[in-house]
Enzyme design. Sequence first.
Site, PDB file in Angstrom:
ATOM      1  CD  GLU A  50      -3.008  -0.859  -0.008  1.00 30.18           C
ATOM      2  OE1 GLU A  50      -2.968   0.169  -0.579  1.00 30.18           O
ATOM      3  OE2 GLU A  50      -3.656  -1.753  -0.319  1.00 30.18           O
ATOM      4  CE1 TYR A 133      -6.575   3.059  -0.468  1.00 31.63           C
ATOM      5  CE2 TYR A 133      -4.315   2.998  -0.054  1.00 31.63           C
ATOM      6  CZ  TYR A 133      -5.301   2.653  -0.717  1.00 31.63           C
ATOM      7  OH  TYR A 133      -5.188   1.308  -1.263  1.00 31.63           O
ATOM      8  CG  ASP A 151      -8.088   4.387  -4.413  1.00 28.94           C
ATOM      9  OD1 ASP A 151      -9.275   4.265  -4.646  1.00 28.94           O
ATOM     10  OD2 ASP A 151      -7.372   3.763  -5.288  1.00 28.94           O
TER      11      ASP A 151
END
Length: 362
Positions: A50, A133, A151
């Site tokens: 991520e 996020y 996102d």
Amino acid sequence: MMRNTLIAMDAADRLLNWYDRHHRELPWRVSPPMARNGATPDPYHVWLSEVMLQQTTVQAVKAYFEKFLTLWPTVEDLAAAETEDVMKAWAGLGYYARARNLKKCAEAVARDHGGRFPDREEGLRALPGIGDYTAAALAAIAFNRRSAVLDGNVERVISRLFAIETPLPAAKPEMRALVSDLTPADRPGDFAQAMMDLGATICTPKRPACSLCPFRANCLALATADPETFPRKGVKREKPLRRGAAFVAIDSSNAVYLQKRAETGLLGGMTEVPGTDWTARRDGETSIEAQPFAAPWEPCGAITHIFTHFELRLSVYRANVAHAVTAANGWWEPMASLKAQALPTVMKKAIAQAIPHAFKTG
DNA sequence: AATGCGGGGTA
DNA sequence: TACCCAGCATT
């Protein structure tokens, strides 16, 4: 009856059904069949992917992800690594603050959390390099939490699905609430990844493949407008370009000729060097005829300055003139006291263009 | 709310 | 070229 059942399926189920059939295999993912059986991926893997995926494409991340796992198989390995080695391994991926925060985050997890990532959004959000996020994504994907993941992809999907007219970024709270409503308690991680996959492969910025979209029967933008025009963006009206000329005169005592601008309007009451009006016309920069007085003006380049409403490009001219040559309304300011004048930045730029050392001494 | 921050892909 | 990308930190 089957037809009605399908129509009655809620959006999350429809999306997950699509995901089961069309998801992409990625190194940091647990496949949907495994996920349906309750398997969750390694939080370290999810976190690493991520962070790498922040503003970075999947394609670019894959090789780096594999390299990092080979070099540092666990978060504690990464915490024990030399920052310099982490930076070297990150080289080429961009946004290098991510790498520095990655190392800090690994250290925090190892030191403060016994090598285990916090399993809720708030705890994750407090770690370096983890924002709204990433905290939500990690909580949903690695810990099966029902977090609203928003996102750039999800923003696009949601904005079209609900034809949201509010421009970004003001629309984000509204979008987050809608995502929150849609997110199922079952398989929230797959739902988040499905939304992002949908945005990456179907609900694309340009020429979305609406005919293949699991939401095609529900999409307000598709029904009532042009999906491609969503999400609405803040009106960043393009700044028009204006041009002009500035004249920097230097006398025999090394003084610069200055004058005062009108009290009202742009830069009202500030000091300036003489110049032309600032116009949208291309010939604005060639108007040597606008010289404040006759002198051997020589071009010495141009400067650019951004105002709130326009961009200004000033052609700068310089001349050495006899002492006491004057024009109306102005005065000769000694070089040493230029810095103390009410010169706006654009004028300092112009003077510095003509006299590079103007503000460096005195 | 606006900026700075990399590098690469796409239309 | 312009826009966009599984954003974050700072101001």
